[in-house]
Design a protein around this motif. Structure first.
Motif, PDB file in Angstrom:
ATOM      1  N   VAL A  34       0.873  -1.172   0.000  1.00  0.00           N
ATOM      2  CA  VAL A  34       0.000   0.000   0.000  1.00  0.00           C
ATOM      3  C   VAL A  34       0.909   1.221   0.000  1.00  0.00           C
ATOM      4  CG1 VAL A  34      -1.783   1.307   1.206  1.00  0.00           C
ATOM      5  CG2 VAL A  34      -1.828  -1.199   1.271  1.00  0.00           C
ATOM      6  N   VAL A  36       1.290   5.214   0.563  1.00  0.00           N
ATOM      7  CA  VAL A  36       0.736   6.463   1.089  1.00  0.00           C
ATOM      8  C   VAL A  36       1.880   7.466   1.069  1.00  0.00           C
ATOM      9  CG1 VAL A  36      -0.509   7.625   2.927  1.00  0.00           C
ATOM     10  CG2 VAL A  36      -0.786   5.146   2.632  1.00  0.00           C
ATOM     11  N   LYS A  58      -6.310  11.324  -0.988  1.00  0.00           N
ATOM     12  CA  LYS A  58      -7.014  10.962  -2.216  1.00  0.00           C
ATOM     13  C   LYS A  58      -6.489   9.638  -2.744  1.00  0.00           C
ATOM     14  CE  LYS A  58      -6.994  12.934  -6.734  1.00  0.00           C
ATOM     15  NZ  LYS A  58      -6.910  14.154  -7.537  1.00  0.00           N
ATOM     16  N   LYS A  59      -7.398   8.755  -3.104  1.00  0.00           N
ATOM     17  CA  LYS A  59      -6.991   7.493  -3.728  1.00  0.00           C
ATOM     18  C   LYS A  59      -6.581   7.776  -5.167  1.00  0.00           C
ATOM     19  CE  LYS A  59      -8.275   2.649  -3.873  1.00  0.00           C
ATOM     20  NZ  LYS A  59      -9.303   1.641  -3.535  1.00  0.00           N
ATOM     21  N   SER A  61      -4.015   6.318  -8.772  1.00  0.00           N
ATOM     22  CA  SER A  61      -3.545   5.091  -9.431  1.00  0.00           C
ATOM     23  C   SER A  61      -2.384   5.362 -10.381  1.00  0.00           C
ATOM     24  CB  SER A  61      -4.690   4.413 -10.169  1.00  0.00           C
ATOM     25  OG  SER A  61      -5.299   5.319 -11.068  1.00  0.00           O
ATOM     26  N   MET A  68      -2.733  -0.386  -4.550  1.00  0.00           N
ATOM     27  CA  MET A  68      -3.522   0.562  -3.774  1.00  0.00           C
ATOM     28  C   MET A  68      -2.620   1.720  -3.367  1.00  0.00           C
ATOM     29  SD  MET A  68      -5.846  -0.117  -0.375  1.00  0.00           S
ATOM     30  CE  MET A  68      -6.841  -1.320  -1.279  1.00  0.00           C
ATOM     31  N   TYR A  70      -2.404   6.075  -2.203  1.00  0.00           N
ATOM     32  CA  TYR A  70      -3.059   7.289  -1.732  1.00  0.00           C
ATOM     33  C   TYR A  70      -2.044   8.428  -1.735  1.00  0.00           C
ATOM     34  CZ  TYR A  70      -6.444   3.977   0.278  1.00  0.00           C
ATOM     35  OH  TYR A  70      -7.347   2.973   0.475  1.00  0.00           O
ATOM     36  N   CYS A  72      -1.319  12.199  -0.064  1.00  0.00           N
ATOM     37  CA  CYS A  72      -1.686  12.905   1.165  1.00  0.00           C
ATOM     38  C   CYS A  72      -1.116  14.318   1.109  1.00  0.00           C
ATOM     39  CB  CYS A  72      -1.143  12.141   2.376  1.00  0.00           C
ATOM     40  SG  CYS A  72      -1.379  12.965   3.966  1.00  0.00           S
ATOM     41  N   LEU A  87      -6.066   4.157   6.832  1.00  0.00           N
ATOM     42  CA  LEU A  87      -6.223   3.668   5.468  1.00  0.00           C
ATOM     43  C   LEU A  87      -5.989   2.175   5.300  1.00  0.00           C
ATOM     44  CD1 LEU A  87      -4.355   6.597   3.654  1.00  0.00           C
ATOM     45  CD2 LEU A  87      -6.826   6.325   3.984  1.00  0.00           C
TER      46      LEU A  87
END
Length: 259
Positions: A34, A36, A58-59, A61, A68, A70, A72, A87
């Motif tokens: 993941v 972030v 916000k998610k 891609s 996955m 995000y 920040c 998250l």
């Protein structure tokens, strides 16, 4: 069926930086990931956190639908806090930060957002590693670092880390064939001799630009600066207990009573 390790990936150069993409290419083969990361560059933020402003997450891609990720609006430390507490559904098995565009050896660890993200993960009880390359260029070549990242991450996943410790890993800016291997090091005794360049804006207002020269006072051959200068990858175990334990007996001899 045993689940794969969960790896939190972050940085301080921002989610679009080539360095985080290079790091992700390695660690996504070693576990579930993941991301972030800051939505804009946050270099030099140290362990800053956002307390007087809103945080936006916000998610996104940028790495494909399978990852996955995000972005920040906060600092690297904010990213780790958001990842761990908001998250991600379960506690990560590892946090990796970087690959930073530029070295974080010696005293630079104090100012580094890359390393502060790793330290924050360590405070949360998550094994963590910060990775940096001695090249500030956006077009830096991260390929020679990848095999060492894989080896270090695999070892940490298998062995864990000593309590209260995270790893500060720096790569020399060399082609793969010129890197001699890995050295476990101590942080070199060095500092920045800083000055402020006073300038005048087009509107006639004075402003300052921070400049400086890096001064290495340490001649030891067991330091990160020595290792990097001699073609080695440096690994410094960093502790986030800032207590100067050696100073406690000295201070206990002081007389604090009013005379």
């Amino acid at each position: 069926m045993e689940s794969k390790p969960l790896i939190l990936v972050t940085n301080d150069d921002g989610i679009t930086a080539p360095g985080i993409r290079a790091l992700l290419e390695v660690v996504q083969t070693l576990g579930d990931v993941v991301v972030v990361a800051p939505d804009s560059p946050q270099s030099g933020m140290g362990h800053a956190i956002t307390v007087n402003d809103m945080l936006h997450v916000k998610k996104v891609s940028p790495f494909g639908a399978d990852i996955m990720a995000y972005s920040c609006s906060g600092t690297p430390v904010d990213c780790v806090k958001m990842g761990v507490h908001e998250l991600i559904k379960r506690k990560p098995d590892l946090c990796v930060s970087g690959i930073n565009h530029g070295s974080n050896s010696s005293i630079n660890v104090i100012y580094s957002g890359t390393m502060s993200a790793a330290v924050e993960a360590g405070i949360e009880g998550i094994p963590a590693i910060g990775f940096s390359l001695q090249d500030f260029s956006w077009e830096a070549n991260f390929e020679p670092a990848k095999k060492y990242i894989r080896s270090i991450v695999q070892r940490v996943l298998e062995e864990g880390l000593p309590s209260g410790t995270v790893l500060n890993v720096n790569f020399p800016n060399l082609p793969a064939e010129a890197i001699k291997g890995i050295r476990i090091c101590r942080q070199a005794h060095a500092y920045w001799q800083e000055k402020f360049d006073k300038r005048l804006s087009p509107f006639g207002k004075e402003y300052y630009w921070l400049t400086g020269e890096f001064i290495n006072l340490d001649k030891g051959e067991d330091t990160d600066e020595w290792a990097l200068a001699h073609g080695f990858v440096s690994i410094v175990p960093v502790q986030f207990d800032l207590t100067a334990h050696h100073a406690i007996p000295v201070l206990n001899r002081w007389n604090f009573e009013n005379e």
